[in-house]
Design a protein around this motif. Structure first.
Motif, mmCIF file in Angstrom:
data_model
loop_
_atom_site.group_PDB
_atom_site.id
_atom_site.type_symbol
_atom_site.label_atom_id
_atom_site.label_comp_id
_atom_site.label_asym_id
_atom_site.label_seq_id
_atom_site.Cartn_x
_atom_site.Cartn_y
_atom_site.Cartn_z
ATOM 1 N N THR A 101 64.123 -13.158 -56.930
ATOM 2 C CA THR A 101 64.981 -12.049 -56.313
ATOM 3 C C THR A 101 63.444 -11.405 -55.777
ATOM 4 O O THR A 101 64.045 -10.904 -55.060
ATOM 5 N N ARG A 102 62.608 -11.522 -56.527
ATOM 6 C CA ARG A 102 61.333 -10.701 -56.056
ATOM 7 C C ARG A 102 60.033 -10.656 -55.875
ATOM 8 O O ARG A 102 59.920 -12.012 -56.169
ATOM 9 N N LEU A 103 59.292 -9.785 -55.181
ATOM 10 C CA LEU A 103 57.643 -10.635 -54.754
ATOM 11 C C LEU A 103 57.279 -9.021 -54.780
ATOM 12 O O LEU A 103 57.642 -8.221 -54.952
ATOM 13 N N PHE A 104 56.383 -9.286 -55.520
ATOM 14 C CA PHE A 104 55.351 -8.162 -55.586
ATOM 15 C C PHE A 104 53.979 -7.982 -55.479
ATOM 16 O O PHE A 104 53.691 -8.667 -55.888
ATOM 17 N N VAL A 105 53.442 -7.597 -54.206
ATOM 18 C CA VAL A 105 52.052 -7.473 -54.408
ATOM 19 C C VAL A 105 51.243 -6.229 -55.397
ATOM 20 O O VAL A 105 51.906 -5.871 -54.620
ATOM 21 N N ILE A 106 50.061 -7.107 -55.958
ATOM 22 C CA ILE A 106 49.167 -6.103 -56.987
ATOM 23 C C ILE A 106 48.867 -6.108 -55.803
ATOM 24 O O ILE A 106 47.620 -6.873 -56.218
ATOM 25 N N ASP A 107 47.443 -4.790 -55.789
ATOM 26 C CA ASP A 107 46.801 -4.533 -54.682
ATOM 27 C C ASP A 107 46.853 -5.242 -53.750
ATOM 28 O O ASP A 107 46.355 -6.214 -53.266
ATOM 29 N N THR A 108 45.379 -4.487 -52.317
ATOM 30 C CA THR A 108 45.994 -5.201 -51.099
ATOM 31 C C THR A 108 44.093 -5.360 -50.255
ATOM 32 O O THR A 108 43.544 -5.820 -49.848
ATOM 33 N N GLY A 109 43.293 -5.404 -51.694
ATOM 34 C CA GLY A 109 41.675 -5.431 -51.723
ATOM 35 C C GLY A 109 40.534 -4.674 -50.554
ATOM 36 O O GLY A 109 41.113 -3.296 -50.223
ATOM 37 N N PHE A 110 39.371 -5.225 -49.911
ATOM 38 C CA PHE A 110 39.144 -4.457 -48.806
ATOM 39 C C PHE A 110 39.045 -4.705 -47.758
ATOM 40 O O PHE A 110 39.323 -6.277 -47.287
ATOM 41 N N GLU A 111 39.175 -4.571 -46.921
ATOM 42 C CA GLU A 111 38.384 -4.959 -45.084
ATOM 43 C C GLU A 111 36.733 -5.156 -45.350
ATOM 44 O O GLU A 111 36.491 -4.861 -46.010
ATOM 45 N N ALA A 112 37.097 -6.191 -44.266
ATOM 46 C CA ALA A 112 35.754 -7.117 -43.622
ATOM 47 C C ALA A 112 34.733 -6.079 -44.002
ATOM 48 O O ALA A 112 33.721 -6.028 -44.443
ATOM 49 N N GLY A 113 35.008 -4.533 -42.861
ATOM 50 C CA GLY A 113 34.022 -3.625 -42.652
ATOM 51 C C GLY A 113 33.692 -2.817 -44.108
ATOM 52 O O GLY A 113 32.426 -2.417 -43.992
ATOM 53 N N VAL A 114 33.747 -2.702 -45.079
ATOM 54 C CA VAL A 114 33.971 -1.908 -45.894
ATOM 55 C C VAL A 114 33.340 -2.889 -46.914
ATOM 56 O O VAL A 114 32.057 -2.556 -47.469
ATOM 57 N N ALA A 115 33.500 -4.390 -46.639
ATOM 58 C CA ALA A 115 32.872 -5.036 -47.632
ATOM 59 C C ALA A 115 31.308 -4.852 -47.310
ATOM 60 O O ALA A 115 30.180 -4.859 -48.360
ATOM 61 N N GLU A 116 30.833 -5.000 -46.131
ATOM 62 C CA GLU A 116 29.888 -5.606 -45.392
ATOM 63 C C GLU A 116 28.666 -4.184 -45.316
ATOM 64 O O GLU A 116 27.946 -4.120 -45.811
ATOM 65 N N ARG A 117 29.474 -2.975 -45.525
ATOM 66 C CA ARG A 117 28.855 -1.447 -45.654
ATOM 67 C C ARG A 117 28.450 -1.628 -46.964
ATOM 68 O O ARG A 117 27.231 -0.894 -47.277
ATOM 69 N N ARG A 118 29.465 -1.907 -48.175
ATOM 70 C CA ARG A 118 29.041 -1.625 -49.892
ATOM 71 C C ARG A 118 28.042 -3.072 -49.703
ATOM 72 O O ARG A 118 27.907 -3.186 -50.950
ATOM 73 N N GLY A 119 27.540 -3.893 -49.622
ATOM 74 C CA GLY A 119 27.132 -5.196 -49.441
ATOM 75 C C GLY A 119 27.721 -5.791 -50.235
ATOM 76 O O GLY A 119 27.512 -6.487 -51.181
ATOM 77 N N ARG A 120 29.314 -6.615 -49.716
ATOM 78 C CA ARG A 120 30.597 -7.065 -51.646
ATOM 79 C C ARG A 120 30.136 -8.586 -50.252
ATOM 80 O O ARG A 120 30.288 -8.047 -48.728
ATOM 81 N N LYS A 121 30.317 -9.689 -50.554
ATOM 82 C CA LYS A 121 30.030 -10.591 -50.061
ATOM 83 C C LYS A 121 31.598 -11.245 -50.228
ATOM 84 O O LYS A 121 32.505 -11.651 -50.872
ATOM 85 N N MET A 122 32.535 -11.074 -48.296
ATOM 86 C CA MET A 122 33.665 -10.985 -48.660
ATOM 87 C C MET A 122 34.037 -12.527 -48.784
ATOM 88 O O MET A 122 33.216 -13.652 -47.706
#
Ligand SMILES: [Zn+2]
Length: 266
Positions: free
Chosen positions: A48-69
């Motif tokens: 009956t229920r659905l929860f999303v836990i956290d929403t991650g980062f966006e591609a632009g932030v990933a690029e600026r911070r050097g994370r591999k999306m």
């Protein structure tokens, strides 16, 4: 209160980062030279229920911070049959950049947040780069706007959101960090988020260096074990071992999503 429900729980791996062990443990680790981090969003679903836990980062932030999306959290959720636009409940474990991007994806959601996390992210400690560098000010401001729009549900400490799913204030890493306890077919499991980044942080009581309160972080390691039916049912927030210890969430999802309501392979 209605009867307790049983949830299916998933981790979606959306990004990764190669990193030195010294960056993941206070005092470093002379025995290892590599200690990568994975980035996840999580999903808990009952009949009956659905929860999303956290929403991650966006591609632009990933690029600026050097994370591999690796894929967008939106696509990851889609692959598990979830339309982000229809999600009603998003739990925000804390407001660090890698946990609260992609807000526009969830136009119908209420965001569940600890009082102390909003105080922390908008208060005196953010004048210090050592505490503010893991926040994106635009994302914090976006959350403030959601407060004014009536879209944030604040919690002060522990809170049951549904029979079989509850929030637990842990603190430590940030002032208002919360973990999520979920009732599943194998018992109670705990999505620690950044209460423990890696299994080793908790198992060896070696704190992660991005920390507001070391004492609360170490106490949190004990609390996580207490909340789960077995310490092996605590799921760390950034450990690549999660993808090895749990089976793929379905055909074609190898390396993308794993199912956490199953005995981990140790
Ligand atoms: Zn994180």
């Amino acid at each position: 209160m209605s009867a307790i429900e049983t949830y299916e729980v998933y981790a979606i791996r959306y990004a990764t980062l190669a990193r030195k062990a010294a960056d993941n443990f206070i005092g470093g680790d002379p025995h290892e030279d590599g200690s990568p981090l994975d980035y996840f969003v999580w999903l808990a679903r009952s009949p009956t229920r659905l929860f999303v836990i956290d929403t991650g980062f966006e591609a632009g932030v990933a690029e600026r911070r050097g994370r591999k999306m690796l894929l967008s959290p939106e696509l990851g959720l889609q692959r598990l049959g979830v339309d982000a636009a229809k999600v009603r409940d998003v739990i925000v474990t804390h407001l660090h950049y890698d946990h609260i991007g992609n807000f526009a994806l969830f136009p119908q959601a209420t965001f569940h947040l600890q009082d102390r996390e909003m105080q922390y992210a908008t208060g005196r400690h953010m004048a210090q780069p050592i505490f503010s560098h893991a926040y994106e000010v635009d994302e914090v401001v976006a959350m403030v706007r959601r407060v004014y729009a009536g879209r944030v549900k604040f919690h002060d400490g522990d809170a049951q959101l549904a029979p079989g799913l509850s929030l637990h204030h842990i603190g430590g890493h940030t002032l208002g960090l919360q973990s999520v306890r979920v009732h599943t077919r194998i018992g109670w499991i705990v999505l620690a988020s950044d209460a423990t980044h890696l299994y080793a942080n908790m198992d060896e009581a070696r704190p992660f260096p991005i920390v507001h309160d070391v004492g609360a972080m170490v106490e949190g390691f004990r609390r996580l074990r207490e909340l789960a039916d077995h310490p092996r049912y605590v799921v760390p927030g950034h450990d690549p071992l999660v993808m090895q210890r749990y089976g793929a969430a379905g055909p074609g999802l190898e390396g993308v999503a794993v199912r956490l309501d199953a005995e981990p392979m140790l």
